[in-house]
Enzyme design. Structure first.
Site, short mmCIF file in Angstrom:
data_model
loop_
_atom_site.label_atom_id
_atom_site.label_comp_id
_atom_site.label_asym_id
_atom_site.label_seq_id
_atom_site.Cartn_x
_atom_site.Cartn_y
_atom_site.Cartn_z
N ALA A 180 0.84 -1.22 0.00
CA ALA A 180 0.00 0.00 0.00
C ALA A 180 0.87 1.25 0.00
O ALA A 180 0.52 2.26 -0.64
CB ALA A 180 -0.91 -0.01 1.21
N SER A 235 18.55 -21.72 -28.93
CA SER A 235 17.75 -22.61 -28.08
C SER A 235 18.70 -23.64 -27.46
O SER A 235 19.92 -23.47 -27.53
CB SER A 235 16.69 -23.30 -28.94
OG SER A 235 17.35 -23.94 -30.01
N LEU A 236 18.14 -24.66 -26.85
CA LEU A 236 18.97 -25.62 -26.11
C LEU A 236 18.67 -27.03 -26.58
O LEU A 236 17.52 -27.37 -26.84
CB LEU A 236 18.61 -25.56 -24.62
CG LEU A 236 19.20 -24.43 -23.80
CD1 LEU A 236 18.49 -24.34 -22.47
CD2 LEU A 236 20.69 -24.63 -23.61
N LYS A 259 15.05 -24.23 -15.33
CA LYS A 259 14.62 -23.77 -16.66
C LYS A 259 13.17 -23.30 -16.51
O LYS A 259 12.24 -24.09 -16.47
CB LYS A 259 14.72 -24.91 -17.67
CG LYS A 259 14.48 -24.45 -19.10
CD LYS A 259 14.77 -25.55 -20.11
CE LYS A 259 14.57 -25.04 -21.53
NZ LYS A 259 13.22 -24.43 -21.73
N LYS A 267 25.27 -25.54 -17.65
CA LYS A 267 26.16 -24.79 -18.54
C LYS A 267 27.58 -24.92 -18.03
O LYS A 267 27.83 -24.72 -16.84
CB LYS A 267 25.79 -23.29 -18.55
CG LYS A 267 24.36 -23.01 -18.98
CD LYS A 267 24.01 -21.54 -18.76
CE LYS A 267 22.54 -21.30 -19.03
NZ LYS A 267 22.13 -19.92 -18.73
N LYS A 279 15.09 -31.91 -19.31
CA LYS A 279 13.66 -31.66 -19.12
C LYS A 279 13.02 -32.71 -18.24
O LYS A 279 13.45 -33.86 -18.20
CB LYS A 279 12.96 -31.62 -20.49
CG LYS A 279 13.29 -30.34 -21.27
CD LYS A 279 12.05 -29.85 -21.98
CE LYS A 279 12.28 -28.50 -22.61
NZ LYS A 279 11.21 -28.16 -23.57
C1 LIG Z 1 17.50 -20.96 -24.12
C2 LIG Z 1 18.04 -20.86 -22.72
C3 LIG Z 1 17.19 -20.99 -21.62
N1 LIG Z 1 17.74 -20.90 -20.38
N2 LIG Z 1 17.15 -20.99 -19.14
C4 LIG Z 1 18.14 -20.85 -18.25
N3 LIG Z 1 17.98 -20.89 -16.90
N4 LIG Z 1 19.33 -20.67 -18.87
C5 LIG Z 1 19.09 -20.69 -20.20
N5 LIG Z 1 19.95 -20.55 -21.25
C6 LIG Z 1 19.43 -20.64 -22.50
O1 LIG Z 1 20.20 -20.54 -23.61
C7 LIG Z 1 21.66 -20.30 -23.44
C8 LIG Z 1 22.37 -21.53 -22.93
C9 LIG Z 1 22.20 -19.94 -24.82
#
Ligand SMILES: Cc1c[n+]2nc(N)[nH]c2nc1OC(C)C
Length: 322
Positions: free
Chosen positions: A33, A81-82, A115, A289, A313
């Site tokens: 508030a 993408s991954l 993720k 990573k 995933k």
């Molecule tokens: C697509 C993506 C999605 N994510 N999500 C996270 N936490 N890190 C991350 N890194 C990404 O791509 C980089 C590794 C390039």
């Protein structure tokens, strides 16, 4: 005039500080508030003195005039993408493939992250000010959503501290926390309005609004997960870079951790999976990573995904059939 100026500056500083405490430190020191009262005073003051309203003023959080269309933004550094792994064996293979590629028996340190199931965005800060925000799009080109992103209180309009690169591109996920999603849908249901199927769709739908006042009314948040432009001016550890972003005022998931080797990644995966339903946001897996940036660059990318990172995933959550 000077007391108007000093009151305007004081209101901006208070709103920035309270926003940082709430969204980045997860440690608010004033009730909502009080934040809302100060925001109303700031907006009223800028109505009387429009020359004080700038893109750095917290009053942009409430949104402004609708756009007629989104313009396109070309990502100077592609947003990739991954690839995925789905099992411990595939995780070991991911690690071994990197050893083979580097022709060295390395023990990797991985930065492990949740993720988030939201929308990837790119935030460009020039001299510490947020000047552009864009969706990932197809990785090469995205939609310019700066006005909408400026309404997300978790995203700083001005970086804190000092020492940031002149041009710094922060990458991360805009998401809708579970509690905000449920509250928004309950209100929409009661009002006979459209309800969203899940927080990811709600976040995407809220960000793609031409009217930023609608975006401003949605409970969106953000977690940083990488750096694009300006990254070469930061250190050689991805984890240290993420914590530097946090020091500059960008929110970072508290779950981000350094782990050793595939075994450490598997332990991280199992821990997050076990706590998935208690997390305040939806996730669809975890991301590993290689933490060493020089190794990332040596490993490079395959087509559209990095060799040095993979998602892991989770199985889709069973939808409750009521
Ligand atoms: C697509 C993506 C999605 N994510 N999500 C996270 N936490 N890190 C991350 N890194 C990404 O791509 C980089 C590794 C390039």
């Amino acid at each position: 005039m000077s007391d108007i100026l000093s009151r305007h500056r004081q209101l901006c500083e208070l709103l920035v500080e309270y926003g940082h405490q709430y969204y980045v430190l997860d440690n608010p020191t004033v009730p909502d508030a009080e934040y809302d009262r100060l925001m109303r005073e700031l907006i009223a003051l800028e109505v009387d003195h429009p020359e004080l309203k700038t893109p750095a003023s917290p009053s942009v959080r409430v949104g402004g005039q609708p756009l007629s269309a989104f313009s396109q933004v070309r990502h100077e550094i592609p947003m990739l993408s991954l690839d995925n792994v789905f099992s411990d064996e595939e995780l070991q293979a991911f690690e071994q493939r990197m050893r083979d590629r580097l022709k060295r028996e390395l023990n990797f340190t991985f930065c492990c992250e949740p993720k988030l199931d939201g929308l990837a965005v790119s935030l460009l800060y020039v001299d510490g000010q947020l000047v552009q925000a864009a969706t990932r799009g197809d990785g090469a080109t995205g939609e310019e959503i700066t006005e909408n992103v400026r309404t997300i209180k978790a995203i700083p309009l001005v970086l804190r501290g000092s020492g940031w690169p002149a041009r710094l591109e922060v990458r991360g996920e805009v998401f809708m926390p579970k509690a905000g999603f449920e509250a928004m849908n309950a209100k929409a249901q009661a009002a006979g309005e459209k309800v969203f199927v899940n927080p990811r769709n709600a976040a995407a739908g809220s960000l793609r609004q031409l009217d930023s006042r609608i975006t401003a009314s949605r409970p969106l948040s953000f977690y940083a997960y990488g750096v694009g432009i300006g990254g070469d001016e930061l250190g050689n550890s991805h984890f240290a870079r993420l914590n530097q972003l946090k020091a500059w005022g960008l929110p970072l998931s508290p779950e981000v951790k350094l782990k050793e080797g595939a075994a450490g990644c598997q332990a991280f995966h199992d821990d997050i999976l076990a706590r998935r339903s208690e997390l305040p946001y939806e996730i669809d897996g975890v991301v590993y990573k290689v933490d060493d940036i020089a190794l990332q660059q040596e490993l490079g990318f395959v087509a559209r995904a990095p060799r040095w990172a993979t998602a892991h995933k989770f199985p889709a959550e069973e939808e409750m059939t009521l």
